[in-house]
Each structure stands twice: as C-alpha cells, then as structure tokens.
Write a protein that holds these residues in place. Structure first.
Motif, PDB file in Angstrom:
ATOM      1  N   LYS A   1      17.707 -21.107   0.617  1.00 56.81           N
ATOM      2  CA  LYS A   1      16.718 -19.871  -0.047  1.00 56.81           C
ATOM      3  C   LYS A   1      18.380 -18.370  -0.122  1.00 56.81           C
ATOM      4  O   LYS A   1      19.200 -17.482  -0.111  1.00 56.81           O
ATOM      5  N   PRO A   2      19.254 -19.509  -1.228  1.00 58.79           N
ATOM      6  CA  PRO A   2      20.218 -19.160  -2.296  1.00 58.79           C
ATOM      7  C   PRO A   2      20.320 -17.742  -2.833  1.00 58.79           C
ATOM      8  O   PRO A   2      21.470 -16.502  -3.064  1.00 58.79           O
ATOM      9  N   VAL A   3      19.175 -17.516  -3.018  1.00 57.15           N
ATOM     10  CA  VAL A   3      18.648 -16.176  -4.127  1.00 57.15           C
ATOM     11  C   VAL A   3      17.648 -15.142  -3.174  1.00 57.15           C
ATOM     12  O   VAL A   3      16.740 -15.581  -2.562  1.00 57.15           O
ATOM     13  N   HIS A   4      17.049 -14.155  -3.699  1.00 58.67           N
ATOM     14  CA  HIS A   4      16.257 -13.299  -3.198  1.00 58.67           C
ATOM     15  C   HIS A   4      15.177 -13.182  -4.693  1.00 58.67           C
ATOM     16  O   HIS A   4      16.106 -12.024  -5.470  1.00 58.67           O
ATOM     17  N   ILE A   5      14.507 -12.419  -4.038  1.00 58.12           N
ATOM     18  CA  ILE A   5      13.582 -11.861  -5.534  1.00 58.12           C
ATOM     19  C   ILE A   5      13.335 -10.372  -4.854  1.00 58.12           C
ATOM     20  O   ILE A   5      12.068 -10.077  -3.893  1.00 58.12           O
ATOM     21  N   VAL A   6      13.858  -9.691  -5.900  1.00 58.05           N
ATOM     22  CA  VAL A   6      13.800  -8.213  -4.824  1.00 58.05           C
ATOM     23  C   VAL A   6      12.905  -7.185  -6.249  1.00 58.05           C
ATOM     24  O   VAL A   6      12.677  -7.214  -7.279  1.00 58.05           O
ATOM     25  N   PRO A   7      11.534  -6.669  -5.852  1.00 57.99           N
ATOM     26  CA  PRO A   7      10.742  -5.816  -7.148  1.00 57.99           C
ATOM     27  C   PRO A   7      11.620  -4.493  -6.930  1.00 57.99           C
ATOM     28  O   PRO A   7      12.374  -3.587  -6.181  1.00 57.99           O
ATOM     29  N   MET A   8      12.190  -4.040  -7.981  1.00 59.08           N
ATOM     30  CA  MET A   8      12.453  -3.011  -8.646  1.00 59.08           C
ATOM     31  C   MET A   8      12.291  -2.215  -9.407  1.00 59.08           C
ATOM     32  O   MET A   8      11.815  -2.277 -10.860  1.00 59.08           O
ATOM     33  N   TRP A   9      11.812  -0.708  -9.255  1.00 61.86           N
ATOM     34  CA  TRP A   9      11.161   0.591 -10.342  1.00 61.86           C
ATOM     35  C   TRP A   9      11.584   0.379 -11.580  1.00 61.86           C
ATOM     36  O   TRP A   9      13.435   0.596 -11.309  1.00 61.86           O
TER      37      TRP A   9
ATOM     38  N   ASP B   1      17.799  -3.589  -2.992  1.00 58.27           N
ATOM     39  CA  ASP B   1      16.541  -3.916  -2.291  1.00 58.27           C
ATOM     40  C   ASP B   1      16.306  -2.136  -2.434  1.00 58.27           C
ATOM     41  O   ASP B   1      17.448  -1.820  -1.392  1.00 58.27           O
ATOM     42  N   GLY B   2      15.764  -1.799  -3.463  1.00 55.63           N
ATOM     43  CA  GLY B   2      15.362  -0.452  -2.941  1.00 55.63           C
ATOM     44  C   GLY B   2      15.755   0.035  -4.229  1.00 55.63           C
ATOM     45  O   GLY B   2      15.029   1.441  -3.868  1.00 55.63           O
ATOM     46  N   LYS B   3      16.886  -0.673  -4.988  1.00 55.98           N
ATOM     47  CA  LYS B   3      17.250   0.846  -5.905  1.00 55.98           C
ATOM     48  C   LYS B   3      16.117   0.687  -7.263  1.00 55.98           C
ATOM     49  O   LYS B   3      15.038  -0.319  -7.095  1.00 55.98           O
ATOM     50  N   THR B   4      16.317   1.416  -8.415  1.00 59.76           N
ATOM     51  CA  THR B   4      16.261   1.404  -9.296  1.00 59.76           C
ATOM     52  C   THR B   4      16.644   0.706 -10.121  1.00 59.76           C
ATOM     53  O   THR B   4      17.637   0.762 -10.833  1.00 59.76           O
ATOM     54  N   LEU B   5      15.649   0.335 -11.311  1.00 64.24           N
ATOM     55  CA  LEU B   5      16.147  -0.163 -12.485  1.00 64.24           C
ATOM     56  C   LEU B   5      16.953   0.304 -13.590  1.00 64.24           C
ATOM     57  O   LEU B   5      18.114   0.432 -14.277  1.00 64.24           O
TER      58      LEU B   5
ATOM     59  N   GLY C   1      12.484   3.836  -3.034  1.00 66.61           N
ATOM     60  CA  GLY C   1      12.855   3.545  -4.139  1.00 66.61           C
ATOM     61  C   GLY C   1      13.979   5.242  -4.196  1.00 66.61           C
ATOM     62  O   GLY C   1      13.943   5.537  -3.258  1.00 66.61           O
ATOM     63  N   LYS C   2      14.345   5.765  -5.495  1.00 69.63           N
ATOM     64  CA  LYS C   2      15.028   6.924  -5.284  1.00 69.63           C
ATOM     65  C   LYS C   2      13.615   8.511  -4.944  1.00 69.63           C
ATOM     66  O   LYS C   2      14.420   9.558  -5.102  1.00 69.63           O
ATOM     67  N   ASN C   3      12.947   7.807  -5.490  1.00 71.14           N
ATOM     68  CA  ASN C   3      11.501   9.256  -4.918  1.00 71.14           C
ATOM     69  C   ASN C   3      11.273   9.397  -3.714  1.00 71.14           C
ATOM     70  O   ASN C   3      10.460   9.966  -2.645  1.00 71.14           O
ATOM     71  N   SER C   4      12.164   8.056  -2.681  1.00 72.41           N
ATOM     72  CA  SER C   4      11.846   8.224  -0.633  1.00 72.41           C
ATOM     73  C   SER C   4      12.829   8.542  -0.325  1.00 72.41           C
ATOM     74  O   SER C   4      13.973   7.777  -1.013  1.00 72.41           O
ATOM     75  N   GLN C   5      13.178   9.040   0.070  1.00 71.18           N
ATOM     76  CA  GLN C   5      14.989   9.380   1.666  1.00 71.18           C
ATOM     77  C   GLN C   5      14.373   7.919   2.849  1.00 71.18           C
ATOM     78  O   GLN C   5      15.548   7.439   3.651  1.00 71.18           O
ATOM     79  N   VAL C   6      13.676   7.360   2.742  1.00 70.02           N
ATOM     80  CA  VAL C   6      13.364   6.593   4.527  1.00 70.02           C
ATOM     81  C   VAL C   6      13.496   5.622   4.310  1.00 70.02           C
ATOM     82  O   VAL C   6      13.199   4.314   2.957  1.00 70.02           O
ATOM     83  N   PRO C   7      13.854   4.579   5.311  1.00 70.62           N
ATOM     84  CA  PRO C   7      14.731   3.814   4.781  1.00 70.62           C
ATOM     85  C   PRO C   7      13.536   2.230   4.838  1.00 70.62           C
ATOM     86  O   PRO C   7      12.605   2.708   5.533  1.00 70.62           O
ATOM     87  N   THR C   8      13.939   1.374   4.223  1.00 68.68           N
ATOM     88  CA  THR C   8      13.060   0.953   4.308  1.00 68.68           C
ATOM     89  C   THR C   8      13.190   0.155   6.251  1.00 68.68           C
ATOM     90  O   THR C   8      13.511  -0.324   6.557  1.00 68.68           O
ATOM     91  N   ALA C   9      12.241  -1.200   5.766  1.00 74.09           N
ATOM     92  CA  ALA C   9      12.056  -1.158   7.473  1.00 74.09           C
ATOM     93  C   ALA C   9      12.836  -2.666   7.847  1.00 74.09           C
ATOM     94  O   ALA C   9      13.492  -2.277   9.124  1.00 74.09           O
ATOM     95  N   MET C  10      13.622  -3.078   7.034  1.00 72.59           N
ATOM     96  CA  MET C  10      15.109  -4.286   7.213  1.00 72.59           C
ATOM     97  C   MET C  10      16.122  -3.222   7.525  1.00 72.59           C
ATOM     98  O   MET C  10      16.752  -3.674   8.647  1.00 72.59           O
ATOM     99  N   TRP C  11      16.083  -2.383   6.906  1.00 75.04           N
ATOM    100  CA  TRP C  11      17.696  -1.170   7.495  1.00 75.04           C
ATOM    101  C   TRP C  11      16.668  -0.385   8.651  1.00 75.04           C
ATOM    102  O   TRP C  11      18.082  -0.145   9.162  1.00 75.04           O
TER     103      TRP C  11
END
Length: 351
Positions: free
Chosen positions: A66-74, A215-219, A172-182
């Motif tokens: 797992k040298p890379v991660h698949i990150v969904p970005m808005w 992670d959690g950022k937008t394009l 994403g930028k529509n929320s200030q709530v951290p992700t579960a990992m953070w």
C-alpha cells in the motif's frame, strides 16, 4: 455522533476484476480480492485500483504494501467525487531514500494541545449529509526535521504544519467536521503531514504531496478543477532529434525517468499546458525549448520538455522545424500573464 460508526465498510464487496488486471498485471482473482478488500477497501470503482496499479508499476513499487492511497476528492465542475491516487507517506520516504542522500529524520516536535468543538455536516457512507458535533483535543502544530546531504554536509530542513490548516474534513470545504481518522488519530495524522512537508522541503524535485494531506480536500482548491490521477509520462530522448532540441539531460536532469504527476505542482502543470498551447499556435518550437530551460528546473523541466515533445511529434506538419533560426520568439505575454508565470515558478520552487 460516534466516530467509530462513520466510514465503516462491509467486510466483503463485489468489485469485479477488469480483464486488464489479469492481462496487464497477471493478477489472479485472489490477488484482486486482496486489493479490493484489504489494500484499498474504500475504492468504489475498479478503474481507481487500475490507476494505483499503473502508478506502482511505473515506480517499481509493491502495491500490496500500500504505497499509494485512493482518495476521493470533490470536483465542483463535475458535481461529484473523483477518485484520485496519491502516494502515502511511506512512498514519499521511499522516494527520498532512493536518492541516496537522505540522512535521517528527527522525532516530531509538538505544539501545545488545543481542545475545540466542531459542529456541522458530514457525509455518511450513503453520501447523505448528517449533522454532527464532536470535540477533539489535538496539538496546535508539529515540526519535523529531515536531513539531507548537500555538498558533503548534513543539512536540516524543518517545516511547521498546523492542525487546523492540515486536518481533513468529512464534507470537504462544505464542512468543518474532521474525518473519522483525524478524530481517532489527531497526532498521528498530523505527524504524517509534518513528515511529508519536511521531506518535500528537503527533496523538492523528488517528493510530492501525500495522501494524508489530500484527504478531505477538493480538486478545485488545489488544481483549479483538474483531476490528479497518478498517471505518468515517460521521457525518452532517443525517440527524437537530438541535434536541434535542448534536452533535459543538458540541464542536469534525467531525460529517461518516469514522471509521477503527483510530484508536479498543479500550477506548474497548468503553466506547462499554457506554454504548449501558445507554442502550437505560433509554431515556435525552438524558442519554446529555450524558454522552458530558462523558466523550469529539475523534474518540472523534465515534465515541460516531455509535454513539448509529445505535441511536436504528434503534429509536425502544423509546426515550424525546430532547427529554424534562433530569432523565432514566443508570442509576447501580457503583464498579467508575466505576473502569473512568475507566481507559478515561485510556487513550484517552494512546494
């Protein structure tokens, strides 16, 4: 909201193996199952895993580590999430190690703890908005020192990264709530971002941004809507005329290396695309190569020359011969374009 209930995935999934996975990479059904259920459990499409396979093949990396991660970005332009591939902090450390001049890294230095309550929306596993309120205690900042041998001396490179500027948001930028990992690992995630920032400072030509930072950022925030997908460009000087072109090798750059686009700042990619566009319109290829050698350095220069090579070889009849008079010049830039070019170069040099 219980963070342990967020972002949980089923233990098994039905993500069919594409024919290309077996033909191009020799994967078995069992290996594909490991990739979909263990290595990349959050991947939503087979295509995203194929991108990761392409990246690892180009970089000669073991994908099962797992040298890379698949990150969904808005993407606001597309109105949906895009699956992108970014190197993990482990891969960035591997890249630095391969240079042969990485000389170690100190333990992180931490700022004071801060406790803050985040209230807002987040997206659940069904992509539905939910209201949430969560209190997190986190270090205000982290500083990591990375060492590199420069001119025979061990030099230190230190970057400070602030938690509130680095943490990933669940919406994403529509929320200030951290992700579960953070929420679960507020220090651990920040430490990864601190390491990535300092490795990037010490090795600006080799190391790019880490998945933990994206992670959690937008394009739209980082690349003006363009998709970063971990694709690669191979630069091969032997495939073209060496007499008239200014090759990357002339500038001290390896012209036969694989370029990982995640190492090229999005603004540098945009500047190169504009250079190629203007050059194709004017047919001023000799001037374009000279311009690129003056304005870009290191891997950015290698990337710029590769992009010029691709277009000049595709449409040779629509362009002037590279060996024409040196008086051929690039179309003049407006003051605004000149200022933008200078800003892009500053960003590329300081990333």
């Amino acid at each position: 909201m219980n963070p342990n209930n967020r972002n949980t995935l089923p233990k098994t999934r039905d993500l069919p193996m594409p024919v290309a996975a077996q033909q191009s990479y020799g994967l078995s059904e069992q290996s594909w199952k490991v990739l979909t259920e263990v290595t990349f459990p959050t991947a939503k499409t087979p295509e995203a895993i194929l991108m990761a396979l392409d990246y690892c093949k180009a970089r000669k990396l073991d994908i099962f580590k797992k040298p890379v991660h698949i990150v969904p970005m808005w993407s606001a332009g597309l109105g949906r999430n895009i699956e992108t591939v970014w190197p993990s902090i482990m891969e960035i450390q591997t890249t630095a190690s391969r240079t042969g001049v990485w000389a170690g890294m100190d333990r992180p230095a931490w700022g004071p703890d801060v406790t803050k309550t985040f209230t807002g929306r987040y997206k659940d596993d069904n992509e539905q908005w939910q209201e949430s309120s969560i209190t997190v205690t986190f270090p205000e900042w982290v500083a990591v020192t990375v060492y590199r041998i420069v001119g025979g001396k061990r030099c230190a490179f230190t970057e400070e990264v602030y938690w509130l500027e680095a943490y990933s948001t669940a919406g994403g930028k529509n929320s200030q709530v951290p992700t579960a990992m953070w929420i679960k690992r507020p220090k651990g995630q920040l430490a990864k971002c601190g390491k990535a920032a300092s490795l990037r400072a010490a090795f600006p030509e080799e190391c790019g941004y880490a998945a933990e930072e994206m992670d959690g950022k937008t394009l739209d925030d980082i690349a003006d809507g363009s998709v970063i997908d971990g694709s690669a460009t191979v630069v091969n000087a032997t495939e073209a005329d060496n007499e008239d072109r200014v090759w990357a090798g002339d500038a001290g750059v390896d012209a036969n290396r694989v370029i990982d686009l995640s190492q090229i700042h999005p603004k540098v990619q945009k500047a190169v695309a504009e250079l190629v566009r203007r050059t194709a319109a004017a047919g001023a290829w000799k001037a374009a190569y000279d311009y690129a050698n003056q304005k870009f350095k290191g891997i950015d220069l290698t990337f710029a020359l590769a992009e010029l090579d691709k277009v000049s070889e595709i449409a040779p009849n629509a362009t002037q011969v590279l060996g024409q008079a040196d008086s051929t010049a690039m179309p003049p830039l407006s003051p605004k374009e000149m200022a933008m070019t200078q800003a892009r170069q500053a960003l590329g040099a300081n990333r």
